[in-house]
Design a protein around this motif. Structure first.
Motif, PDB file in Angstrom:
ATOM      1  N   GLN A  49      -2.399  -7.181 -11.020  1.00 15.72           N
ATOM      2  CA  GLN A  49      -3.217  -7.351 -12.221  1.00 15.72           C
ATOM      3  C   GLN A  49      -4.672  -7.661 -11.894  1.00 15.72           C
ATOM      4  O   GLN A  49      -5.588  -7.200 -12.591  1.00 15.72           O
ATOM      5  CB  GLN A  49      -2.613  -8.439 -13.098  1.00 15.72           C
ATOM      6  CG  GLN A  49      -1.236  -8.071 -13.617  1.00 15.72           C
ATOM      7  CD  GLN A  49      -0.921  -8.766 -14.911  1.00 15.72           C
ATOM      8  OE1 GLN A  49      -1.226  -8.256 -15.969  1.00 15.72           O
ATOM      9  NE2 GLN A  49      -0.329  -9.943 -14.815  1.00 15.72           N
ATOM     10  N   GLU A  50      -4.898  -8.428 -10.840  1.00 16.70           N
ATOM     11  CA  GLU A  50      -6.286  -8.709 -10.452  1.00 16.70           C
ATOM     12  C   GLU A  50      -6.987  -7.432 -10.014  1.00 16.70           C
ATOM     13  O   GLU A  50      -8.137  -7.171 -10.395  1.00 16.70           O
ATOM     14  CB  GLU A  50      -6.324  -9.748  -9.336  1.00 16.70           C
ATOM     15  CG  GLU A  50      -7.743 -10.198  -8.995  1.00 16.70           C
ATOM     16  CD  GLU A  50      -7.767 -11.379  -8.044  1.00 16.70           C
ATOM     17  OE1 GLU A  50      -8.716 -12.186  -8.154  1.00 16.70           O
ATOM     18  OE2 GLU A  50      -6.849 -11.507  -7.215  1.00 16.70           O
ATOM     19  N   ALA A  51      -6.294  -6.607  -9.232  1.00 14.97           N
ATOM     20  CA  ALA A  51      -6.886  -5.338  -8.792  1.00 14.97           C
ATOM     21  C   ALA A  51      -7.121  -4.411  -9.979  1.00 14.97           C
ATOM     22  O   ALA A  51      -8.105  -3.658 -10.015  1.00 14.97           O
ATOM     23  CB  ALA A  51      -5.973  -4.665  -7.767  1.00 14.97           C
ATOM     24  N   ARG A  52      -6.243  -4.455 -10.965  1.00 14.62           N
ATOM     25  CA  ARG A  52      -6.427  -3.668 -12.189  1.00 14.62           C
ATOM     26  C   ARG A  52      -7.723  -4.059 -12.889  1.00 14.62           C
ATOM     27  O   ARG A  52      -8.489  -3.206 -13.354  1.00 14.62           O
ATOM     28  CB  ARG A  52      -5.221  -3.890 -13.109  1.00 14.62           C
ATOM     29  CG  ARG A  52      -5.270  -3.202 -14.476  1.00 14.62           C
ATOM     30  CD  ARG A  52      -4.007  -3.598 -15.247  1.00 14.62           C
ATOM     31  NE  ARG A  52      -3.940  -3.031 -16.590  1.00 14.62           N
ATOM     32  CZ  ARG A  52      -4.493  -3.579 -17.664  1.00 14.62           C
ATOM     33  NH1 ARG A  52      -5.196  -4.709 -17.547  1.00 14.62           N
ATOM     34  NH2 ARG A  52      -4.350  -3.011 -18.862  1.00 14.62           N
ATOM     35  N   VAL A  53      -7.984  -5.365 -12.982  1.00 20.53           N
ATOM     36  CA  VAL A  53      -9.212  -5.853 -13.617  1.00 20.53           C
ATOM     37  C   VAL A  53     -10.440  -5.441 -12.810  1.00 20.53           C
ATOM     38  O   VAL A  53     -11.456  -5.011 -13.365  1.00 20.53           O
ATOM     39  CB  VAL A  53      -9.150  -7.389 -13.787  1.00 20.53           C
ATOM     40  CG1 VAL A  53     -10.487  -7.929 -14.250  1.00 20.53           C
ATOM     41  CG2 VAL A  53      -8.057  -7.767 -14.784  1.00 20.53           C
ATOM     42  N   VAL A  54     -10.351  -5.557 -11.490  1.00 20.93           N
ATOM     43  CA  VAL A  54     -11.469  -5.141 -10.640  1.00 20.93           C
ATOM     44  C   VAL A  54     -11.749  -3.652 -10.832  1.00 20.93           C
ATOM     45  O   VAL A  54     -12.909  -3.226 -10.919  1.00 20.93           O
ATOM     46  CB  VAL A  54     -11.168  -5.448  -9.154  1.00 20.93           C
ATOM     47  CG1 VAL A  54     -12.226  -4.831  -8.239  1.00 20.93           C
ATOM     48  CG2 VAL A  54     -11.086  -6.959  -8.926  1.00 20.93           C
ATOM     49  N   ALA A  55     -10.697  -2.849 -10.914  1.00 24.58           N
ATOM     50  CA  ALA A  55     -10.860  -1.399 -11.086  1.00 24.58           C
ATOM     51  C   ALA A  55     -11.454  -1.046 -12.437  1.00 24.58           C
ATOM     52  O   ALA A  55     -11.960   0.064 -12.630  1.00 24.58           O
ATOM     53  CB  ALA A  55      -9.514  -0.703 -10.904  1.00 24.58           C
ATOM     54  N   GLN A  56     -11.420  -1.991 -13.393  1.00 27.42           N
ATOM     55  CA  GLN A  56     -12.028  -1.792 -14.712  1.00 27.42           C
ATOM     56  C   GLN A  56     -13.479  -2.256 -14.761  1.00 27.42           C
ATOM     57  O   GLN A  56     -14.170  -2.009 -15.752  1.00 27.42           O
ATOM     58  CB  GLN A  56     -11.236  -2.558 -15.778  1.00 27.42           C
ATOM     59  CG  GLN A  56      -9.838  -2.025 -16.033  1.00 27.42           C
ATOM     60  CD  GLN A  56      -9.067  -2.918 -16.987  1.00 27.42           C
ATOM     61  OE1 GLN A  56      -9.009  -4.132 -16.796  1.00 27.42           O
ATOM     62  NE2 GLN A  56      -8.478  -2.330 -18.008  1.00 27.42           N
ATOM     63  N   ALA A  57     -13.935  -2.921 -13.699  1.00 33.65           N
ATOM     64  CA  ALA A  57     -15.260  -3.548 -13.702  1.00 33.65           C
ATOM     65  C   ALA A  57     -16.348  -2.528 -13.332  1.00 33.65           C
ATOM     66  O   ALA A  57     -16.321  -1.958 -12.241  1.00 33.65           O
ATOM     67  CB  ALA A  57     -15.284  -4.722 -12.731  1.00 33.65           C
TER      68      ALA A  57
END
Length: 240
Positions: free
Chosen positions: A134-142
């Protein structure tokens, strides 16, 4: 020709994706989806007891055996797989792993993501894997992270069933009929020779979830997998 739809599975150990999501993987792969599995570790310390009982066993041999099992299982299910080898029991994650997984998100652009329950008092590696996913998902949305690379949207995240769901505060919110691909999942089970004691356990889980899926639908389902949602379900126009 349009690009195939994609899905991402983040598995703490090399066998987790087989027991918990092998049916979902096989079902989507059979429909032409590209399913990619990221195994964070081989489960070499905590989930390979049968191997460690063999005379002369070494860490490298355990990793080699578990990698071969997982690769064979992924091939049967029709998925691609990569191994990050970050260790287990305990598992620890640094920023390089977060950024690598964010890169996987942006390259794969998955329509959905599968990973572990948010809690697991029996295995701290499992919720850590989901936190990473989930953290990587958020980073990929940044937009500010590698701004020359397009960001992803908001793929739904589904949490597959833990070994002891009640203690993990996990409950089924979606049942997936995996009856058409059950034999593939069972064949993938049987590559996991280091954990043969789990073959029949997860067969019973599949049957139990199939019975519950039938009870909650108009379908007759023999085998099912169950998932919990992280984010709300969004639809347009109608509910069903």
């Amino acid at each position: 020709m349009s690009e195939p739809k994609t899905a991402l599975v983040v598995s703490a150990h090399s066998a987790d994706f087989v027991w918990r999501a092998g049916g979902a993987i096989a079902l989507h792969a059979a429909q032409g989806w590209r399913v990619h599995i990221v195994c964070l570790s081989f489960g070499e310390r905590g989930e390979s007891a049968k191997l460690w009982r063999q005379p002369g066993m070494t860490m490298e041999k355990v990793k080699t055996d578990r990698r071969a099992e997982a690769q064979e299982a992924a091939d049967i299910l029709g998925a691609s797989v990569e191994f990050l080898d970050i260790g287990d029991y305990p598992m620890r994650v640094d920023l390089d792993v977060v950024f690598h997984l964010a890169k996987v998100y942006r390259e794969l652009r998955p329509s959905f993501v599968l990973s572990h329950s948010l809690k697991d008092p029996y295995n701290f590696d499992h919720p850590l894997a989901t936190h990473l996913a989930q953290e990587a998902r958020v980073v990929a949305q940044a937009h500010g992270h590698e701004p020359d690379v397009p960001v992803i949207g908001a793929p739904p995240v589904y949490l597959f069933e833990p070994h002891q769901p009640e203690q993990c505060e996990w409950k089924p919110e979606l049942f997936l009929d995996i009856t058409p691909v059950w034999e593939k999942k069972r064949a993938a089970f049987e590559t996991m020779r280091a954990q043969e004691h789990l073959w029949e356990y997860y067969t019973r889980v599949g049957l139990q979830r199939g019975a519950q899926a039938t009870r909650n639908s108009d379908f007759r389902i023999t085998y099912a997998e169950a998932f919990q949602r992280v984010f709300p379900h969004v639809t347009q126009g109608m509910l069903a």
